[in-house]
Design an enzyme around this catalytic site. Structure first.
Site, PDB file in Angstrom:
ATOM      1  N   ASP A  14      55.866  40.699  -9.241  1.00 34.07           N
ATOM      2  CA  ASP A  14      54.866  41.586  -8.259  1.00 34.07           C
ATOM      3  C   ASP A  14      55.250  40.424  -6.566  1.00 34.07           C
ATOM      4  OD1 ASP A  14      54.446  44.354  -8.968  1.00 34.07           O
ATOM      5  OD2 ASP A  14      51.981  42.761  -8.866  1.00 34.07           O
TER       6      ASP A  14
HETATM    7  C1  GLC Z   1      49.633  39.600  -5.296  1.00 30.47           C
HETATM    8  C2  GLC Z   1      49.405  39.226  -6.582  1.00 30.47           C
HETATM    9  C3  GLC Z   1      49.903  39.046  -7.869  1.00 30.47           C
HETATM   10  C4  GLC Z   1      49.662  40.861  -7.842  1.00 30.47           C
HETATM   11  C5  GLC Z   1      50.149  41.728  -6.125  1.00 30.47           C
HETATM   12  C6  GLC Z   1      49.527  43.009  -6.752  1.00 30.47           C
HETATM   13  O1  GLC Z   1      50.800  39.794  -5.159  1.00 30.47           O
HETATM   14  O2  GLC Z   1      49.806  37.677  -5.982  1.00 30.47           O
HETATM   15  O3  GLC Z   1      49.621  38.666  -8.071  1.00 30.47           O
HETATM   16  O4  GLC Z   1      50.599  41.450  -9.081  1.00 30.47           O
HETATM   17  O5  GLC Z   1      49.384  41.428  -5.412  1.00 30.47           O
HETATM   18  O6  GLC Z   1      49.349  43.996  -5.819  1.00 30.47           O
HETATM   19  C1  GLC Z   2      49.431  40.431 -11.524  1.00 29.18           C
HETATM   20  C2  GLC Z   2      49.763  42.046 -11.435  1.00 29.18           C
HETATM   21  C3  GLC Z   2      50.842  42.285 -12.470  1.00 29.18           C
HETATM   22  C4  GLC Z   2      51.781  41.632 -12.271  1.00 29.18           C
HETATM   23  C5  GLC Z   2      51.369  39.920 -12.028  1.00 29.18           C
HETATM   24  C6  GLC Z   2      52.818  39.012 -11.756  1.00 29.18           C
HETATM   25  O1  GLC Z   2      48.348  40.127 -12.523  1.00 29.18           O
HETATM   26  O2  GLC Z   2      48.869  42.825 -11.501  1.00 29.18           O
HETATM   27  O3  GLC Z   2      51.316  44.214 -12.050  1.00 29.18           O
HETATM   28  O4  GLC Z   2      53.186  41.797 -13.040  1.00 29.18           O
HETATM   29  O5  GLC Z   2      50.340  39.867 -10.904  1.00 29.18           O
HETATM   30  O6  GLC Z   2      52.814  39.582 -10.444  1.00 29.18           O
END
Ligand code: GLC
Ligand code: GLC
Length: 820
Positions: free
Chosen positions: A493
């Protein structure tokens, strides 16, 4: 117990009772558990902190909780005892009074927690749980007088009501301080804020032997006081206050006169109830809650025999649910996680997705499309019918383009417009989820279910078509190298290659300042190949051979692109940025190698024949593996890169910037099994296995019975410290990796495949797997160093390693496997 660096234990595993027993209340972080596994849920910490809600942590929150509090875990289901002779009062769960207690224990079990201690000769513990099929929680408080003399005590139990919408509750005081309303009837406290207008639900808090109550927080606590010193508890008497606005709460008082050795039990019930809209009031036309249908429920569970019976049903439910897969290996940490805690965590992630924990406020995120599909990998075998329902809900939020809303709200089941779509990996996870469901159940009818797009009536198409559109989504979104465009982000993400954000407060996930026609993802390419093969297998099974060929054709094309533009010489590249520059290449100054593309390509079997997978896994071992797990990338980004997005916003070693993301470590474990390297696979598994990390509790800090999303990486000052426990794809992926790939008991469309890739020094293992109505008793014996297996089924040798359904009514089948 303090030995070396971080070596402290705060409790122990009781595997027989499937409990983790915490013996010290001031754990490094709140160590929590979940109550409820259907519609009513609670979060409970080891000091009775936490809150409850019905279905949706944001929109139907029953009790209040303040995040980011000091101390972290404050506010909850608090019980107080008062010695009416010494006038001293304390809390058997330590918080909120924080007395020095004897024999404090918190037993977190499957869907329940028991918290208690002894103080001044009085032993007291409370068992908290949610009965199956009910929208309520039961607290059973048991008090024993261990003194030689009679004890004259009062007991108090308290909760603070939330005014339903947790976001509004935390912000809109000009209104909310005026709306709070309660009713008290026959000693039961009913919380009915907004019931007069648009709600037909209310909450209640009841007690088996009430002698007094309070419903106005200020009356209960006293001015300028907090939960550690309520003025009423200090004085030994509640005031029977009725809340008019301000902060409605529920407190009950009970009387406990105990002879030496005598034990008494008090039951409290906190619940949620709905009335038909036309039947809200009794008498009709009044403003009084109609309690006809709720009263029998309350009366039933205030009876401690009924409560005990409900608890036994919960126990058997878990016995049965966990019984679908049980294993006995030489490694106790593997056994405990697979048999108990990892499966249990998979239930929590299935229920909550990433919405409500102590790290997710329950206000922000609903259910993630990507996340919930992956969660199925660890859940589908436990309750396939609920997995089916989830798949159909998810698919109904899919967009007609084949793309997906990134998230949806569980109460409305609609795609979340604020976040929208454009995470270009999302659609493929639907294929992965559906495929896992088909392999588990053989229920092909799901593919013919008519499912809407974007919840639009009239847009219904068979689920199968949704899968076709998922696959095609990528075909129409290829970049300059022929790799999939990344969109807002892929699995990571925080790799936001079209974001270019320089404005504080902008969301990295939803800001896209570039039109996104250049940045590509090698990870999505790997996922595309994987999902494409799954879809081809499904098509073939349906007799759609031409279509299956087409999918395979597309995956072969993508493989060629990966070989040409996705390989860096020793490992797989990660992506191309908006300028067409490589990410995750030896040419980069920072972020030369990433886990996602390497792990996923190896998992998908890409590069098995030509040595690329082996080389990639070796490179991961060399550059990314640490003693606490495998980090996301190296070298960590030392500064903010506008063109990379959120990943470089984290200080080195945390989260996606070279933290150990436990969610993706299993991709490498599976990759290692595909190379036949069981030692490496299990070694990686053990490095992040929470049970195996129990001894370093002061370093790890999170619960030793569940996975955390992240462990700080080697670049972080707190290397080895876990964060964000419970709600993470880590649960499902680790379960899937150990069960289906390392132990190798794998569901396929054809039957149960047995293909262990276990450590060389394991003499073997045994397992029970209930699969499509048959119990398979599996016994694996190692006779040589390798992974080739010879199978007998009920004594008869079979060809290959897929055990087909017996088809003759046999309910139990013995499967013996010799590894050589
Ligand atoms: C933030 C977190 C990431 C997560 C995302 C979801 O970017 O660092 O881990 O997946 O929020 O919205
Ligand atoms: C968080 C989010 C997931 C994402 C991950 C890596 O765990 O829930 O959707 O893939 O972060 O960013």
């Amino acid at each position: 117990m303090r030995k070396g660096d971080g070596e402290v234990k705060f409790g122990y595993f009781d595997d027989r009772d499937r409990e983790y027993v915490i013996t010290q209340p001031d754990t490094p972080l709140p160590w929590i558990n979940y109550l409820g596994c259907e519609a009513y849920f609670g979060i409970i910490s080891n000091t009775a902190g936490g809150y409850s809600f019905y279905r949706d942590a944001r929109l139907r929150r029953l009790t209040r909780y303040r995040y980011n509090n000091v101390p972290f875990d404050f506010g909850g289901r608090y019980v107080y005892l008062r010695d009416n002779e010494s006038k001293e009062f304390w809390s058997p769960s330590w918080q909120p009074t924080r007395h020095e207690l004897k024999d404090y224990t918190c037993r977190h079990g499957m869907g329940y927690s028991v918290i208690g201690s002894t103080y001044a000769g009085i032993e007291a513990h409370t068992r908290y749980f949610v009965p199956l099929g009910e929208n309520l929680e039961i607290w059973q408080l048991t008090v024993t007088n261990g003194r030689a003399t009679k004890a004259r005590l009062s007991g108090f139990a308290s909760i603070e009501f939330c005014l339903w919408d947790a976001q509004d509750d935390a912000t809109n005081f000009q209104r909310n301080f005026n709306t709070g309303q309660v009713e008290v009837e026959d000693g039961v406290i009913y919380h009915k804020t907004e019931y007069r207008e648009r709600r037909n639900h209310f909450a209640y808090f009841a007690c088996s032997e009430p002698v007094g109550f309070d419903t106005q927080r200020e009356a209960f606590l006293g001015r300028y006081r907090s939960w550690d010193k309520p003025v009423t508890v200090e004085a030994g008497a509640l005031t029977n206050s009725i809340a008019h606005g301000w902060s409605p709460m529920g407190a009950h008082q009970v009387s406990l006169e105990l002879e030496p050795g005598e034990t008494k039990e008090i039951v409290f019930v906190l619940g949620y109830h709905e009335n038909p809209v036309e039947d809200k009031f009794d008498p009709p036309g009044s403003q009084t809650i109609n309690k006809k249908t709720v009263k029998p429920v309350i009366a039933k569970y205030l009876d401690s025999a009924e409560a005990d019976a409900a608890f036994e049903r919960l126990r058997s439910y878990w016995e049965k649910t966990l019984g679908v897969f049980q294993v006995n290996t030489p490694d106790p940490h593997t056994n405990r996680m697979v048999n108990i805690w990892n499966a249990y965590q998979c239930m929590a992630t299935f229920n909550m997705s990433r919405s409500a924990s102590f790290y997710e406020s329950g206000i922000g995120r609903g259910l993630g499309f990507r996340d919930s599909n992956q969660d199925l990998l660890g859940f589908v075998h436990m309750v396939p019918s609920r997995a089916r329902e989830r798949i159909l809900d998810l698919a109904a939020t899919q967009l007609p383009t084949g793309g997906a809303y990134h998230q949806y709200q569980p109460l409305t089941k609609r795609g979340n417009n604020d976040i929208g779509g454009g995470f270009n990996d999302d659609p493929h996870w639907l294929i992965v989820g559906v495929s896992a469901y088909l392999k588990e159940t053989g229920d092909w009818s799901i593919l013919d279910e008519a499912v809407q797009y974007d919840n639009e009536p009239g847009s219904e198409q068979p689920l199968y078509e949704h899968l076709q559109r998922s696959f095609n989504y990528t075909l129409t979104r290829l970049g300059p190298h022929g790799l999939p465009l990344i969109g807002r982000a892929d699995w990571n993400d925080c790799l936001n290659l079209n974001c270019f954000s320089d404005t504080p407060g902008q969301s990295f996930q939803t800001t896209t300042n570039k039109d996104g026609k250049v940045a590509e993802s090698v990870f999505i390419a790997g996922l595309f190949v994987y999902a494409g093969r799954e879809l081809a297998a499904i098509a073939e099974k349906r007799g759609l051979e031409a279509e299956a060929k087409k999918y395979i054709g597309e995956t072969e094309k993508m493989l060629a692109v990966i070989n040409e533009h996705g390989w860096d010489g020793e490992w797989f590249l990660r992506a191309y940025d908006d300028f067409g520059r490589k990410i995750g290449s030896k040419e980069c100054e920072e972020g030369k190698i990433f886990i996602e593309s390497n792990g996923f390509c190896a998992l998908a079997g890409i590069g098995l024949e030509d040595g690329k997978a082996a080389s990639a896994m070796d490179a991961v071992g060399k550059h990314l593996a640490t003693k606490h797990g495998i980090v996301v990338q190296q070298p960590a980004y030392s500064k903010y890169y506008l063109e990379l997005g959120e990943i470089s916003s984290y200080p080195p070693g945390y989260k996606e910037n070279a933290g150990i993301f436990c969610h993706v470590n299993p991709w490498v474990m599976i990759g290692e099994t595909r190379l036949g390297r069981g030692d490496a696979a299990h070694d990686y598994y053990s490095r992040i296995n929470p049970s195996a990390r129990e001894e370093i509790g002061d370093l790890h800090r999170c619960e030793p019975y569940v996975y955390a999303q992240m462990i700080a990486g080697k670049d972080a000052p707190t290397f080895g410290e876990a964060k964000n426990s419970w709600l993470t794809g880590t649960a499902a992926w680790n379960y899937y990796a150990i069960v289906q790939w390392i132990l190798g008991i794998r569901t396929t469309l054809e039957g149960l495949e047995i293909a262990p890739v276990i450590p060389k020094n394991w003499p073997g293992f045994t397992a029970t797997r209930r699969f499509r109505g048959v119990a398979y008793e599996v016994a694996i014996e190692r006779r040589g160093d390798g992974n080739s297996i010879a199978l007998t089924v009920d004594g008869e040798a079979i060809e290959g390693n897929i055990v087909k359904a017996p088809g003759d009514g046999r309910g139990t089948v013995m499967v013996k496997g010799i590894l050589s």
